[in-house]
Write an enzyme that holds these catalytic residues in place. Sequence first.
Site, mmCIF file in Angstrom:
data_model
loop_
_atom_site.group_PDB
_atom_site.id
_atom_site.type_symbol
_atom_site.label_atom_id
_atom_site.label_comp_id
_atom_site.label_asym_id
_atom_site.label_seq_id
_atom_site.Cartn_x
_atom_site.Cartn_y
_atom_site.Cartn_z
ATOM 1 N N CYS A 205 7.114 5.849 -12.396
ATOM 2 C CA CYS A 205 6.848 6.798 -11.312
ATOM 3 C C CYS A 205 7.799 6.476 -10.167
ATOM 4 C CB CYS A 205 5.393 6.699 -10.857
ATOM 5 S SG CYS A 205 4.175 6.814 -12.196
ATOM 6 N N GLY A 207 9.834 8.163 -8.152
ATOM 7 C CA GLY A 207 10.019 8.923 -6.922
ATOM 8 C C GLY A 207 11.478 8.936 -6.519
ATOM 9 N N ALA A 208 11.745 8.606 -5.251
ATOM 10 C CA ALA A 208 13.120 8.581 -4.752
ATOM 11 C C ALA A 208 13.806 7.253 -5.010
ATOM 12 C CB ALA A 208 13.149 8.892 -3.262
ATOM 13 N N GLY A 209 13.099 6.315 -5.645
ATOM 14 C CA GLY A 209 13.758 5.121 -6.160
ATOM 15 C C GLY A 209 13.766 3.885 -5.300
ATOM 16 N N LYS A 211 11.617 1.346 -5.147
ATOM 17 C CA LYS A 211 11.324 0.179 -5.980
ATOM 18 C C LYS A 211 12.359 0.028 -7.086
ATOM 19 C CE LYS A 211 6.322 -0.146 -5.124
ATOM 20 N NZ LYS A 211 6.203 0.897 -4.094
ATOM 21 N N ASP A 229 10.422 10.262 -13.330
ATOM 22 C CA ASP A 229 9.490 10.940 -12.441
ATOM 23 C C ASP A 229 9.356 12.391 -12.878
ATOM 24 O OD1 ASP A 229 8.194 9.949 -9.672
ATOM 25 O OD2 ASP A 229 8.457 12.118 -9.621
ATOM 26 N N ASP A 277 3.961 2.652 -10.564
ATOM 27 C CA ASP A 277 3.625 2.815 -9.152
ATOM 28 C C ASP A 277 2.980 4.192 -9.032
ATOM 29 O OD1 ASP A 277 3.474 2.726 -6.412
ATOM 30 O OD2 ASP A 277 5.605 3.085 -6.079
ATOM 31 N N CYS A 330 -0.721 2.215 -3.595
ATOM 32 C CA CYS A 330 -0.774 1.912 -2.163
ATOM 33 C C CYS A 330 -2.153 2.343 -1.655
ATOM 34 C CB CYS A 330 0.366 2.584 -1.411
ATOM 35 S SG CYS A 330 0.607 4.331 -1.776
#
Length: 388
Positions: A205, A207-209, A211, A229, A277, A330
Amino acid sequence: MTPAARVQAAIDVLDLVIEAARSNGAPADRLISEWFRARRWAGSGDRRAVRELAYRAIRACGEIPATGRAAMLRVAADDAQLAPLFDGSRHAPAPIDPDEPVADSGVAPGWLMKRLADNGVEHPEALLGRAPLDIRVNTLKSGRLELPEGAEKVAAANGWRYPPETRIEQSRAYLGGMIEVQDAGSQLTCEVVAARPGETVIDLCAGAGGKTLALAAAMKNAGRLVACDADRTRLQRLPPRAERAGASGIETLLLDANREMEALKPFVGAADAVLVDAPCSGTGTWRRNPEARWRLTEKQLERYAAIQSRLLDVAATLVTAGGRLVFVTCSLLDAEGADQAAGFLARHPDWRAELPALPAGTSRGAGLRLSPSHDGTDGFFVARFVRL
């Protein structure tokens, strides 16, 4: 703008934020930016003051307020300097009527406060403090890095902290890709993956990267790193970020939500590590997005939990024997943390949990919880599973 006009502007902005929270519309940051984009005459001091007033009101109200004025009256009730600005002058808010409604103070809606208490979350008020600016030193490019002044070391191996108002994006280190903005807690969850050079690692997961870039640095650009993603727009932000960071060879893979295995078939049983994530309620990020607590409902929480369970099951098929799966949210709610970890182990008896060894956090079920009050980070749950 006069001080009184700034108060009225904040009220106008709050009306937009409240309506968006009720209808699941745009986040507060975007609404505020768009509001000022249509009012280019407003100076930088006006923008800063109106923004600060609006966020003071958002943080002050536990339940979603009826109106922006009711929210601002909540702030004025505790600020002797603010109340006189409701004077009815030009561009100012109307005088305060002693009988008009004032929004209730609090940390979160009642049902959510009960959940936090039942889940052992102490000092929930810390969830609404201003978040510091944390950065991660990018070991792929740091070299002779000289950090901008004012940095303090944090628990994450390559993490440093600055005051909230720091404008790090204009620094030479940031522009050169030698540092990345990333919360210390987020950095610590990446350390749990323990990605190593030469491995096959999947960020399920991505997202914009954010992690993904931390994993690339840990792998020293050696191995196979796949960022996945279901959101094309977010995933497209990764390649330019990777180029700036000097992270080479990252593969991006667009997934079809609920049909992820169609794209992931080549990776079944092939990954040394998978990071999940997962999408979640974001209760650990209220310091940055305080209006998010007005948007969350119990039904939405159930939907997030169902998505997390499904993604964990998908991830489990990708890991080779002896490999590891790291689950991160989170969130400070057990439904998205300890309960998810327990459910995964019950469904997959061929896996065992390894309590992450981090210099922060407290144990919660099979994993660790990071929190603003205990660790000074955003709120996270992280668990690490190993395939037998």
